[in-house]
Write a protein that holds these residues in place. Structure first.
Motif, PDB file in Angstrom:
ATOM      1  N   LYS A 237     -27.610  37.422  33.745  1.00 25.52           N
ATOM      2  CA  LYS A 237     -26.377  38.031  33.235  1.00 25.52           C
ATOM      3  C   LYS A 237     -26.211  39.449  33.761  1.00 25.52           C
ATOM      4  CE  LYS A 237     -23.999  39.148  28.904  1.00 25.52           C
ATOM      5  NZ  LYS A 237     -24.094  39.109  27.409  1.00 25.52           N
ATOM      6  N   LYS A 238     -27.299  40.202  33.757  1.00 29.13           N
ATOM      7  CA  LYS A 238     -27.242  41.583  34.228  1.00 29.13           C
ATOM      8  C   LYS A 238     -26.952  41.624  35.729  1.00 29.13           C
ATOM      9  CE  LYS A 238     -27.808  45.958  32.975  1.00 29.13           C
ATOM     10  NZ  LYS A 238     -29.100  46.489  32.495  1.00 29.13           N
ATOM     11  N   ALA A 240     -25.401  39.368  37.481  1.00 29.45           N
ATOM     12  CA  ALA A 240     -24.047  38.878  37.746  1.00 29.45           C
ATOM     13  C   ALA A 240     -22.986  39.923  37.425  1.00 29.45           C
ATOM     14  CB  ALA A 240     -23.783  37.609  36.936  1.00 29.45           C
ATOM     15  N   SER A 241     -23.305  40.861  36.525  1.00 27.65           N
ATOM     16  CA  SER A 241     -22.303  41.838  36.092  1.00 27.65           C
ATOM     17  C   SER A 241     -22.480  43.200  36.747  1.00 27.65           C
ATOM     18  CB  SER A 241     -22.376  42.017  34.567  1.00 27.65           C
ATOM     19  OG  SER A 241     -23.633  42.542  34.187  1.00 27.65           O
ATOM     20  N   MET A 242     -23.452  43.331  37.612  1.00 29.45           N
ATOM     21  CA  MET A 242     -23.703  44.627  38.237  1.00 29.45           C
ATOM     22  C   MET A 242     -22.571  45.036  39.161  1.00 29.45           C
ATOM     23  SD  MET A 242     -27.717  44.224  39.110  1.00 29.45           S
ATOM     24  CE  MET A 242     -27.584  45.429  40.405  1.00 29.45           C
ATOM     25  N   GLY A 243     -22.176  46.311  39.052  1.00 31.49           N
ATOM     26  CA  GLY A 243     -21.085  46.792  39.880  1.00 31.49           C
ATOM     27  C   GLY A 243     -21.539  47.744  40.965  1.00 31.49           C
ATOM     28  N   LEU A 275     -23.940  33.255  41.237  1.00 33.09           N
ATOM     29  CA  LEU A 275     -23.690  34.501  40.517  1.00 33.09           C
ATOM     30  C   LEU A 275     -22.395  35.170  40.950  1.00 33.09           C
ATOM     31  CD1 LEU A 275     -27.238  36.155  40.422  1.00 33.09           C
ATOM     32  CD2 LEU A 275     -26.062  34.943  38.585  1.00 33.09           C
ATOM     33  N   GLY A 278     -19.598  35.024  38.550  1.00 32.97           N
ATOM     34  CA  GLY A 278     -19.925  35.455  37.205  1.00 32.97           C
ATOM     35  C   GLY A 278     -21.119  34.688  36.664  1.00 32.97           C
ATOM     36  N   MET A 279     -21.433  34.930  35.417  1.00 27.65           N
ATOM     37  CA  MET A 279     -22.588  34.315  34.785  1.00 27.65           C
ATOM     38  C   MET A 279     -22.416  32.805  34.664  1.00 27.65           C
ATOM     39  SD  MET A 279     -25.519  34.692  33.338  1.00 27.65           S
ATOM     40  CE  MET A 279     -26.595  33.983  32.080  1.00 27.65           C
TER      41      MET A 279
END
Length: 334
Positions: A237-238, A240-243, A275, A278-279
């Motif tokens: 999750k982390k 997949a959401s990293m910017g 990924l 997204g998650m």
């Protein structure tokens, strides 16, 4: 046009040009850094790549799978090869063992955790023992063959990671969220300093996440597996959401000597598609059983109905042909 308007127009044109130049430089820097990351990733994965002798693909496959085309499975092996144990990566017991199946059509993942003390048949040894011993006595290939027989599904790839890589990955992601079920006091990765956690949802750093994953003093091997599944989901999750691209650089540095896999660089890039959207949906499966004391010591006796149910689900998720009746060796469950 008046001189004042001309000066204002000139200033605006200059500002626009300056912004365009800055934007162009920024994009160029991003592009250069992206290439740098790709090279870093390629070097890290090349260093981590380990092809198993005599194994081109699973014996349960007609040929090698393609990540962007086929459903596939990956065996995740966590080992403790610390200096304290003095066993080395190849001779270490598997401290965490999880099988993940990826369905290319639905972009879903099924994740089953296998208790380290599960009493199973180890083909390479020719007898039954704790599954954690399959790695220390028969290596990575022996562990793969054991899991394949246990669930009657192919293991297409493996990833073996030690504690250092796990800690570095979690720290590179600035920690991961987890729900600590009770007050926890566990030794750190060096078996020296105590890691003390209080109950509740919180962000764990690498050492804390490892203690959370390893402890089993106040619950069972099954609960331990559930915590490890929770951490895998939190890491995914982390990631997949990293910017920030900078994070990936730190993550890449976490592999190298601390991880081995038979996945190639191009195959790993293909798997990143899971990924990129997204998650993914991750369904966790629990291998039920009970604790037993045999003459040889303590074991976790696998429940046959649970094993068969998980086998069926993994089989279906991989899109394999209908299963034939599968009879495990009697020595596994007597």
């Amino acid at each position: 046009m008046t001189k004042q308007k001309k000066r204002r127009s000139t200033r605006l044109t200059t500002i626009v040009k300056a912004l365009l130049i800055i934007a162009t430089i920024a994009l160029l820097c991003v592009a250069i850094y992206a290439v740098y990351l790709t090279k870093q990733a390629e070097v890290a994965v090349t260093q981590a790549h380990e092809k198993l002798d005599g194994r081109e693909n699973s014996s349960k496959r007609d040929g090698k799978v393609e990540p962007l085309k086929d459903n596939l499975s990956i065996l995740l092996i966590g080992v403790d090869d610390s200096e304290v144990r003095q066993q080395g990566a190849d001779n270490s017991r598997s401290d965490a063992l999880m099988l993940a199946t990826l369905n290319n059509k639905t972009k879903t993942v099924k994740l089953v955790s296998i208790p380290r003390d599960a009493y199973v048949h180890i083909p390479a040894l020719g007898y039954s023992d704790k599954i954690t011993h399959s790695h220390s006595k028969a290596g990575t290939l022996g562990t793969i063959e054991t899991v394949e027989e246990l669930f009657d599904v192919p293991v297409d790839y493996y990833v073996r990671m030690n504690f250092n890589a796990f800690i570095d990955v979690v720290d590179a992601l600035d920690g991961v969220e987890a729900k600590v079920p009770y007050e926890l006091l566990e030794k750190d990765e060096f078996d020296r300093t105590a890691v003390h956690l209080m109950p509740g949802k919180q962000t764990l750093n690498g050492s804390e996440a490892l203690a959370f994953a390893r402890t089993r003093k106040q619950d069972t091997d099954v609960d331990r597996g559930k915590r490890q599944q929770e951490l895998v989901q939190a890491i995914a999750k982390k990631a997949a959401s990293m910017g920030s691209l900078l994070k990936y650089d730190d993550v890449l540095r976490a592999v190298g000597d601390n991880m081995k896999t038979d996945l190639t660089f191009s195959e790993i890039k293909s798997l990143l598609y899971y990924l990129s959207k997204g998650m993914p949906q991750i369904d966790t499966l629990v291998l039920e059983g009970e604790d037993v004391n045999l003459p040889e010591g303590y074991y976790y006796q696998v429940d046959e109905a649970s094993r068969e149910m998980i086998s069926e689900k993994l089989h279906k998720h991989l899109g394999l042909p209908p299963k034939e009746d599968f009879e495990p060796e009697a020595s596994l469950y007597e």
